[in-house]
Structures are given as C-alpha cells and as structure tokens.
Write an enzyme that holds these catalytic residues in place. Structure first.
Site, PDB file in Angstrom:
ATOM      1  N   CYS A  33       0.766  -1.123  -0.016  1.00 23.06           N
ATOM      2  CA  CYS A  33      -0.015   0.208   0.083  1.00 23.06           C
ATOM      3  C   CYS A  33       0.933   1.295  -0.173  1.00 23.06           C
ATOM      4  O   CYS A  33       0.314   2.420  -0.024  1.00 23.06           O
ATOM      5  CB  CYS A  33      -1.089   0.129   1.331  1.00 23.06           C
ATOM      6  SG  CYS A  33      -2.089  -1.569   1.387  1.00 23.06           S
ATOM      7  N   ASP A  35       2.628   2.288   2.475  1.00 20.55           N
ATOM      8  CA  ASP A  35       2.727   3.066   3.859  1.00 20.55           C
ATOM      9  C   ASP A  35       3.338   2.135   5.074  1.00 20.55           C
ATOM     10  O   ASP A  35       2.564   1.092   5.220  1.00 20.55           O
ATOM     11  CB  ASP A  35       1.660   3.762   4.143  1.00 20.55           C
ATOM     12  CG  ASP A  35       1.050   4.688   3.296  1.00 20.55           C
ATOM     13  OD1 ASP A  35       1.685   5.850   3.370  1.00 20.55           O
ATOM     14  OD2 ASP A  35      -0.238   4.398   2.653  1.00 20.55           O
ATOM     15  N   CYS A  59       3.950   8.489   2.097  1.00 24.87           N
ATOM     16  CA  CYS A  59       3.574   9.786   1.420  1.00 24.87           C
ATOM     17  C   CYS A  59       3.783  10.990   2.483  1.00 24.87           C
ATOM     18  O   CYS A  59       3.990  10.684   3.654  1.00 24.87           O
ATOM     19  CB  CYS A  59       2.401   9.981   0.902  1.00 24.87           C
ATOM     20  SG  CYS A  59       0.965   9.636   2.040  1.00 24.87           S
ATOM     21  N   CYS A 103      -3.938   7.359   6.211  1.00 21.55           N
ATOM     22  CA  CYS A 103      -2.723   7.637   6.787  1.00 21.55           C
ATOM     23  C   CYS A 103      -3.049   8.012   8.236  1.00 21.55           C
ATOM     24  O   CYS A 103      -2.212   7.364   9.272  1.00 21.55           O
ATOM     25  CB  CYS A 103      -1.951   8.637   6.346  1.00 21.55           C
ATOM     26  SG  CYS A 103      -1.608   8.540   4.315  1.00 21.55           S
TER      27      CYS A 103
END
Ligand SMILES: Cc1ncc(COP(=O)(O)O)c(C=O)c1O
Ligand SMILES: Cc1ncc(COP(=O)(O)O)c(C=O)c1O
Lengths: 145, 396, 396, 145
Positions: A33, A35, A59, A103
């Site tokens: 993904c 992350d 990110c 996130c």
C-alpha cells in the site's frame, strides 16, 4: 493539496528516530500500500509515555500524521494515548485530503500496536485495547467507468 | 523558492510562444466557424486544412487521413471503440500491452464489460513487449492490436515496425498510441504499417485540448462523437480552430528541430542517468538503457516512497513526477512498474524526470544533488531502511 | 468589401478580448498539468476549480456538478449515451424532439441502431414542443427526456419548466441541450428540474474546444471518454486549462451583462423582424414571435434559394446563415424548418440572422436594404416566381 | 468554396430572362432538392440556337451552371448543343465542389429538356436525344455514424 500544518510536520517531522530497548514498538501498514509506520514508546512506571519516536515509509500525509501522532501521545497516560483517534490527529493537522485519510488511521493503529507490544511484554491488559490488525486496508474509491 | 526547474515534460509541456502567436488571431479576429460558407469563415477552413497538412507531412501520411480530436485520450477511445464496433462481424478480440496508458487500458476494460475479449501482453524487465507472446495471442477473431509507440512512464520505445509486420501478415488492424513519441521520434506510418495513430498537442509544446487520430484511408471505423458533419462526417463538434492552428505550428516546429533536440536531450538524459546511478546507492534505472525516449528518465530508490520525494523536490523548486500525472495522487503503484517486475515497495519509490530542449546541465547537476540529499533524509526516517541496516546488509 | 457585418452569432461568436487575456498565462507560464502534485501545477487545479465555480453559480448548481468537455457535442453525446448505458436495467426508451441539434439527433439514431427506442416529439408551427404528445409518449421503459432549451435555427425557447415537471413526476431523467440558451437566458437547474445540461464555450464569446455537462449530484451516468482520473474519474483527458479558464471568464461576464444584453438585443431583434416583414413581400418569420432567443431571427423568402442569398450577402460583407452552420452546404433543407411545417421550397429559402451585443441599428438598416435588393434580384431570375406571377397571383 | 469563374457567373449571370414564344422550353429539378432550372431556346430555320435565356431557383452553383450552359449553347447547332455535357460545363467553370456536381447535371438536363420540347412541338426527332427525366436525384454521400 496539503494544509500548512501537514507541510510543516512533513518537512520538519518531530520525533523521528528509534528508541533502544523501547517499552513498546509497533509497526503497521505494508509496502504494497505504500505506507509503513513504526512507533517506539518509552513508558515509565507511572504509565506515562515519557518518550516516543517514529519511522515512516510513506507519502507526505503518512509522515505528517506520524509526526503529529507522536506529539499527541508524548507525556500522556496509556489510557489517554489509547483514546487518541485518527480524527484527533487529522484535526490537529487541519485536515487531510480524502485520499489520505487512511494515513491517519494508520497512525492510530501504530500507537495501538506499540501499546499492545508493551502490554504483551509486561503481561498486562490495557482496558479497551484490542490486538491490532497488522495490515491496514485501503477503502476503494468508487470509480465510474 | 528558487527558479523553477520543470522536469515533468511527459506530463505536459510549455506551449511555444510561436504557437500561441499563431493561435491568437483566431480568437478575436478570424473567429468564424469553418463550416460557414462566407468568405470570412473560409479562411478558417483553410487554416484548419493547412494544419492538417503539416501533421500529415510529419507522419508521411495523406492529409485527409488526419482527424482532429480534443485530446490523445479521445483519439485512443475512438480508435479502440470505433474498431470494435466496425469489425464486430469479424471478431471481438483485442491485443494490447500491460503497460498502455489508462486511456487504452480503461477503454479496454470498459469494452470487456460489453463483450470484447482483451489480451494484455507482458513486457520484459526493460518494458519491451514480448513479441512471441503477442504472436501467440492472435486468434481468428482478433480485430485489433494496440501497442503504444513509447511508454509515458519509463520511456521504453516499442518494436513498432515488427508489430506492424505481424499485424499486416495476419490482416489485423494496428493502432499505436504515439502521444509520447510523436514529436520526439521520427514516424512514418507507411514504413511502420500503422493503421491508426493517436497524438496529443500538449505533449509536444502545442496547446492543450487538441489531439488527432490518424486513420489510414479506406479503413472502416465507426464515429465516436456523433453530431454535425465536421471532419468529413467522422468527428462532430465545431472545429477548435485556434488549437488546431497551434497544433499545426507545434508539429511543424517539432519536425524542423527533431534531430537537434534528440541529440541534445539524449546527451543530457544519459548524463543524468549516469550521474544518479553513480552518486546514489540502492537505485535502479527503470526502462531500457537505449530504446527509450530522448527526454525520459525513471529511477526507483529503495526504502523510500515517491510522493515524499516529490514534495521535497517541489520545495526545492523541482517539478517531477512518479508515474504518470493522472495517477499520481492515487494509492496504487504504477501498473507499468509492476509490469516490468518491480516489487510494490520499490515501485512506490520511483521518480520520473523528463527533460525538455530547454533543460540545462546546470539544472541536472542541481537536481541530482537535491535528489541525493532528500533520498538520504527519507531513508534516515524509513523503517524499511532501518530493518535493512539492522539485518547487516548495509554497505560500508 | 465593406466593413464586415457578422450576423451569425448562433454559429459561433468572437472570443472576448478579456477572455483571451485570462487564458494567455496558462499557455506559456502556468502551463502545468493540474493532476501533478507540485505547487506549480496546483495553481492550475485552482484555476480550473474557480472556473467550475463561476459556471455552477450561473446555473445555481453545485460546483462539483459541472464536468468539462471539449464541446457541446461531446456533452450531448455523453448525456445521452451515458444515460442509456447506466439505466439499461430500467429501460431503453428516450424521448426527444424533432428539432434537436444533430449532436442529439445523430446520437439518438446511433443508439437506435444499437437497441434503443426513441420517440421524436413534434413541434407546433412556431417550434414549441407538443407537451401533450410528450406526456403520451412516456412508457414504463422511458429513461430519458432530452429537449433543447432553445433552438439554434429558429430560436424558439421551449417550455423547460413544464418538461422538467413532467420528467420529475414520472421519475425520468431530464437533459437539456442549452448550447444556444446558456449565456443568453437565465437558467436555474433546480427551479427547472434539470438533471443534465449541455453548453459550449464558443457560443457565448468564450473559446472554442470547451464545453461542459452539468450532472445533478447522485445521478448515475456512465463515463463516455475513458482513461485518466480527471473530472473526478468521470471524463478522462488532460484538462484544457486555458480554455477552461477562458470559459469561466466568459460565463462570469455573460452573467454580469445578461440583462443589459437581453434588453438591447431583443429591441434590435424586434426592429429587424418588423422591418423585414414590412419592407419585403412574401416573407415569413420562422419561430415564435416572443418565445425566442434574444439574438435570433429567421426568415423564409418565397421563390428564392438560401445559399444564393447567403453568397450575395457575403459579397456585401454580411455573414449570415441558412440553417445551422454544420448543415449549410448540405443539400437537404433544415429538419427544423420542415418540422415546423414549411414546404421544401420555402424551407430552402431561409435566412438566419443572429445578433451580438455589438450589433448596431445602422448595421441592421444596411442589412435589410441589402436583403431586399438581393431577394428582388433572385426573384427576377426565379422560375418559381415567374410561374407565380404568370398565374396572376402577383400583388400589384 | 467556388472558383472565380463560378463566382463571376453567379454574380453576373449571362442570359437571365424569358423568351416569349420560345422554340423550346425545358424545366428540370424540383423544389424539394432546392434546384429548379428553366431554359428557353430560340432556334432558327437552319437549326441554330439564336437565343437562349434561363431562370433558376437554386444555389450559387445552380445559377452559375445555368449561366455557363446558356453561354455554351448560344449560336450552336442543335447537335452541338446536345453534345454539351455536364463535364464541359464544369470545366468551363474551372470546376465545382463535389457536393455541387449535380447542378451541372441539371444544366445538361435542362438543355435536353428544352430541345425535347422543341422537337415535340415541331414533331421532329433529334438524333441521340431521349426523353429527359423530369427529376434529378441526389447521390447520397456516405455518412459514417
Ligand atoms: C443547440 C446546439 N447543440 C449543440 C451544438 C454543438 O456545439 P459544439 O459545436 O460546441 O459541439 C450546437 C452548435 O453547433 C448547437 O447550436
Ligand atoms: C501514452 C499516453 N497516452 C495518452 C495520453 C492522454 O493524452 P491526453 O491527456 O492528451 O488526453 C497520455 C498523456 O496523458 C499519454 O502519455
């Protein structure tokens, strides 16, 4: 795209690093993904989070939410830390783009994972803490072909 | 912020001032509708036909085989959907590649929901399509092969001539999405056996909102946009005269400057590639070392994520991308990088730098320096890098 | 040739200098791709969203319900084809009118070949749709009513509110082609129960090559152009930023000047109509006396053919049309004029003069004088007029 | 759209008018197609076309081809007039747009119709002249939907 707060926490992330012999460490997310978040907690005998560090592969929003989440838990009790939701992290960052909400969930999850690790190591039970998922899924956006 | 360094010319390009100059009279002075019969409008019809001629010349095609569209995407949609409809009696099978632009892939997926069958051919680790797989995929019902001329992310140039020959030998239409290649590479539609070709103005220093589809004479293709009798009854809608004139101008200039630009950009591209590979560790070049667009570079930096890299470059005044513009911001890593075999976490850490004729060596030097610093910074906060070092894999 | 008198504003309009001014920076300076994530491009995303906002405001719609297209034609194609695909489970029946633009009619004809059923409702002799016929045409399988806001040839404004109510009462989507009306008439999509609305930039002193489709929130509509994720995944292709900015500007100005323009143009239009009807014999006004676009006039002159009239007007520096621009030059008389009941030979002798805010009374006086002379000249060489006179029907 | 020759013959058409008691009159075309052409011929005892006039309802090309056709037959013998093809009319006009070729056919047809009328009135047979169609159809252009 990002708020000023996010940009601030992304470009000058607080609490980056590792804690040797940490009380608890949690790693969540996966590379697929894009992350991965790892949170280190130092918890003293009174159950206060004395120190916190993170490392994040991800990110701008992932870095910023990690940074903000560590700021929010620092100096808090375990129970207070447990009650910090992804919503609180987002609000503290003046919001996130829709596509980046996951996130903030990841950050919440990382704290929980670190607390779980602490609980497991110390063989205690933390009220309201469940075994964290090791993987945070993505909500599919509805695409209209 | 320092002076802007624009290294995202695969996403879009600056419109040339000469192009804007050429367009301007068609807004406020010669604004007539080319379909009108009076003198005032017929000059616009002439201007449209001249632009058509310039484009045809660039492809060594017939003038009347160029049809204007509003974008590369529209041209791609038209070619594929129009062919599927026109050749339904022959079959419903399309062959394309795994690394096409979404304008092709999503169109194919749409058609699959409506009864078409699509084979997506693999590419090798440099992004070159597997010709043997392509040959084996051909069925009696195959009506179309659509393979892009050059890839927008990793710049790999495909063996178009060979594909054209295979298509011809099997009596199958051959379409190529040349949105990235047209203006950068020399293209002869006859020599390459191309039946249809898509291109877009804004990728070659022309205006946005204009593209074209080359359709070989005699080829049966259904219309995609229905309405007025424009473009010889094949594509309806009032002609976008200023943009068409601008595209014509941009193509003329592109043809004139092609060789010079190629030489300059290839030299600079190779300089950039060598410098990055030498100065930064745990990096790979994506795409083919030589069979690549003159302006394209694409790297993967291990242990870091691309968006963070892009934002930090942005803070240094550098415009770059990871994957294509229209998918950056999405959560999936690029389908192109996955197709060349990169694992997800490496695909996530990719950076595309695409040059223009205005790019300088000084800019490249500055950019590499910044990339190097940022990559180091991001690695220092990466749990993947931490694990890698702890596992004793770290080079001294 | 004398100074040009442009009376073909229904075919296309002059782009306002302020609009061109607003567009210019987006060619050579702010040329970034709005989908890119760096700062340099995000200003373009903002500019696009501002334009979207201006347009939404003009229609009293939500900003996110405006989707940019490359033309009115594309918007029409999308609305109809996208609805037919999305509502296939409910039915396959469309209701439209006999006097739609070809962008609607040819799209419907195309869909008929692919299984859709279409009812084309008649209009009365002034071009107003027959509401009772429309109501009777509704079936359980009717998924869409598409009726134009105002006609491009004869200017008749349709009873949109009534149609919207009928559609709503029957739970049927209502699309309107407002390409001619938007910018000339006040439109409130909520008050009028409009679910989808098409418009085009170049008809309202904006640029060519840009249009939009309003799609009411929550409405299921399939994409028409597939590819990148632009326009919230619904319409692929790199955004035509300069044209979008130009359209936004043109719409803002159109809204600001709407009332003033309406008053001025209606006065001049009526002056023109009265003068023609008074000074020239054997002429009829096509369309409705009052329910008509502020800038539209359309006449039929008996015994003469339209193209000859147009060419002779052209020689006097007057730009006019007979029928719509994209069908003039074709041999068939306008389907609109036939639909209002004109016999072929009278339909052939029609003249459309469409004003702009810059049109002056002096120009009108000059034009009527020329029309009068030319009509007389053409009649003197017309065998139809000869027969008419010989049969003793000539007024003394 | 049109050649200079066409524009010249359209704006200054030659031989517009009627001939009273003409030797032959022919009218072709129909209003539905938007073109009607009528040609008047005055033919003297030697079979020479002394005078010719036309009236036309139609587009620029229809007027120009009528004008040119009358110029071409004037002073010719019947047989010569009969041999004037639509191609000759078009060439004399430096060409016509594809969509307007039918106008030149109409002009040829109008001459034939006038000659047929002359022949019928005088009860003679003109070698190679067939009864003219009263209606000239349109070729359909192929349209690609
Ligand atoms: C009513 C109507 N609909 C649709 C169109 C098509 O618009 P465009 O030429 O922008 O595609 C026009 C104009 O040509 C029109 O007048
Ligand atoms: C290979 C390729 N095909 C198609 C497109 C679509 O072009 P456009 O944005 O002009 O629709 C692009 C660019 O986005 C591209 O790079």
């Amino acid at each position: 795209m990002y708020s000023e707060k996010v940009m601030d926490h992304f470009s000058n992330p607080r609490n980056v690093g590792e804690i040797e012999n940490a009380s608890g460490v949690g790693t969540v997310g996966n590379a697929k993904c894009g992350d991965i978040m790892r949170i280190y907690l130092d918890i003293n005998e009174s159950g206060i989070i004395d120190d916190v560090k993170f490392k994040t592969f991800g990110c701008g929003a992932a870095v910023a939410t990690s940074s903000m989440a560590t700021e929010l838990v620092k100096g808090k009790t375990i129970q207070e830390a447990l009650n910090i939701t992804n919503k609180a992290v987002m609000e503290a960052l003046d919001g996130l783009p829709k596509a980046k909400i996951h996130c903030s969930l990841l950050a919440e999850e990382a704290i929980h994972a670190a607390l779980w690790d602490y609980a497991t190591k110390n063989n205690i039970k933390i009220e309201g803490l469940e075994k964290p998922k090791t993987d945070i899924g993505e909500e599919e956006e509805e695409i209209n072909y | 912020m320092e002076k802007l360094i624009y290294l995202d010319n695969a996403a879009t390009t600056k419109t040339r001032p000469e192009v804007v100059e050429a367009m301007l009279p068609y807004f406020t002075e010669k604004f007539g509708n080319p379909s009108s019969i009076y003198e005032f409008a017929s000059q616009n019809k002439k201007a449209v036909d001249e632009a058509r001629g310039s484009i045809a010349k660039a492809l060594k095609a017939e003038t009347s085989d160029i049809y204007f569209t509003a974008s590369g995407t529209e041209a791609d949609n038209w070619a594929i959907k129009g062919a599927v409809e026109a050749y339904a009696a022959k079959g419903n099978h399309i062959i394309t590649s795994k690394i096409e632009h979404h304008a092709i892939l999503h169109t194919c997926e749409y058609l699959e929901k409506h009864g078409a069958e699509v084979t997506y051919i693999d590419v090798d680790e440099t992004g070159v399509i597997k010709l043997d797989e392509l040959k084996k995929a051909i069925r009696p019902t195959t009506i179309l092969i659509s393979v892009m001329f050059a890839n927008n992310e990793i710049g790999t140039v495909q063996p178009i001539k060979e594909i054209g020959e295979i298509a011809k030998a099997n009596n199958i239409l051959f379409h190529t999405d040349a949105v990235q290649a047209f203006g950068q590479l020399d293209i002869d539609v006859n020599e390459l056996n191309i039946d249809m070709l898509s291109a877009s103005g804004h990728k070659l220093n022309g205006p946005k909102g204009i593209g074209f589809l080359y359709i070989r004479k005699g080829l049966k293709l259904r219309s995609f946009i229905h309405g007025g009798a424009q473009e010889r009854h094949r594509r309806a809608g009032t002609e976008n005269v200023p943009a068409i004139v601008g595209l014509g101008k941009a193509v003329s200039i592109a043809v004139q400057t092609l060789q010079e630009r190629q030489e300059k950009e290839i030299a600079l591209r190779d300089y950039l590639i060598n410098k990055v590979l030498k100065e930064i560790s745990y990096v790979r070049l994506n795409g083919h070392r030589t069979k690549r667009l003159p302006n394209n570079t694409n790297f993967s930096f291990q242990f870091i994520e691309g968006e963070s890299l892009l934002i930090m470059l942005d803070m240094k005044g550098i415009c770059a991308s990871s994957g294509s513009a229209c998918t950056s911001g999405s959560l999936d890593p690029s389908h192109v990088l996955l197709a060349i075999g990169l694992p997800h976490e490496i695909a996530h850490g990719s950076l595309r730098l695409t040059l223009s004729e205005e790019t300088t060596k000084d800019e490249i030097d500055y950019v590499v320096e910044q990339v190097k610093e940022i990559v180091a910074k991001l690695r220092s906060m990466s749990p993947l890098y931490e694990d890698f070092v702890k596992n004793g894999n770290h080079e001294k």
